[in-house]
Design a protein around this motif. Sequence first.
Motif, PDB file in Angstrom:
ATOM      1  N   LEU A   3     -63.695 -10.255  -9.002  1.00 19.44           N
ATOM      2  CA  LEU A   3     -63.235 -11.239  -8.910  1.00 19.44           C
ATOM      3  C   LEU A   3     -63.573 -11.666 -10.125  1.00 19.44           C
ATOM      4  O   LEU A   3     -64.729 -11.067 -10.239  1.00 19.44           O
ATOM      5  CB  LEU A   3     -63.206 -12.498  -8.721  1.00 19.44           C
ATOM      6  N   LYS A   8     -63.115 -18.192  -8.201  1.00 14.83           N
ATOM      7  CA  LYS A   8     -63.209 -17.985  -7.534  1.00 14.83           C
ATOM      8  C   LYS A   8     -62.236 -18.056  -6.072  1.00 14.83           C
ATOM      9  O   LYS A   8     -61.540 -18.731  -6.672  1.00 14.83           O
ATOM     10  CB  LYS A   8     -63.956 -19.559  -6.687  1.00 14.83           C
ATOM     11  N   PHE A   9     -61.973 -17.275  -5.598  1.00 14.51           N
ATOM     12  CA  PHE A   9     -60.394 -17.525  -4.086  1.00 14.51           C
ATOM     13  C   PHE A   9     -61.050 -18.013  -3.410  1.00 14.51           C
ATOM     14  O   PHE A   9     -61.854 -18.316  -2.192  1.00 14.51           O
ATOM     15  CB  PHE A   9     -60.460 -15.530  -4.103  1.00 14.51           C
ATOM     16  N   TYR A  20     -50.534 -15.699   1.787  1.00  9.96           N
ATOM     17  CA  TYR A  20     -50.526 -14.580   1.682  1.00  9.96           C
ATOM     18  C   TYR A  20     -49.855 -13.612   3.517  1.00  9.96           C
ATOM     19  O   TYR A  20     -49.850 -12.432   3.413  1.00  9.96           O
ATOM     20  CB  TYR A  20     -51.715 -15.016   1.697  1.00  9.96           C
ATOM     21  N   SER A  34     -54.913 -10.343  -5.177  1.00  8.55           N
ATOM     22  CA  SER A  34     -55.303 -10.691  -4.402  1.00  8.55           C
ATOM     23  C   SER A  34     -55.665  -9.733  -3.324  1.00  8.55           C
ATOM     24  O   SER A  34     -56.472  -9.591  -2.700  1.00  8.55           O
ATOM     25  CB  SER A  34     -54.382 -11.978  -3.355  1.00  8.55           C
ATOM     26  N   VAL A  37     -59.515  -9.049  -2.855  1.00  9.96           N
ATOM     27  CA  VAL A  37     -59.993 -10.434  -2.246  1.00  9.96           C
ATOM     28  C   VAL A  37     -59.549 -10.457  -0.961  1.00  9.96           C
ATOM     29  O   VAL A  37     -60.165 -10.847   0.615  1.00  9.96           O
ATOM     30  CB  VAL A  37     -60.370 -11.840  -3.143  1.00  9.96           C
TER      31      VAL A  37
END
Length: 117
Positions: A3, A8-9, A20, A34, A37
């Motif tokens: 990222l 931050k995810f 998701y 996405s 990650v």
Amino acid sequence: MELPPGVKFRPNDTEIVLYYLLNKVQGNPIFEDSMNVIADCDVFGDPSTWMKIFQETHMDRVYFYTKLKKKNKHVERSTHSARSQKDEELYDNSKTIHYGSKRSFSFVAKNGFNDHE
């Protein structure tokens, strides 16, 4: 799995399940970044695969898409180095609609990340 600096995810449970995961299993588009990650990874197979991701990212939490494996009539939920910590049912804000369940695992290699037995 990178990222931009400062980003931050940290999706909440609702976002993980209803955005998701649901879009993934239905084959719907997911926000392109996405995919950087949340990795497709067989966490029930060779542990060096997911250990490598932890080593490369230096993250304390990593998200994976993985397929459950059936063993006889049951679903296999154990890995080489995993311990199930808790199960939790997920409900909407009114606590009336059950939309999913979550199982948390801790992945701990016997001798650290260099253990490949």
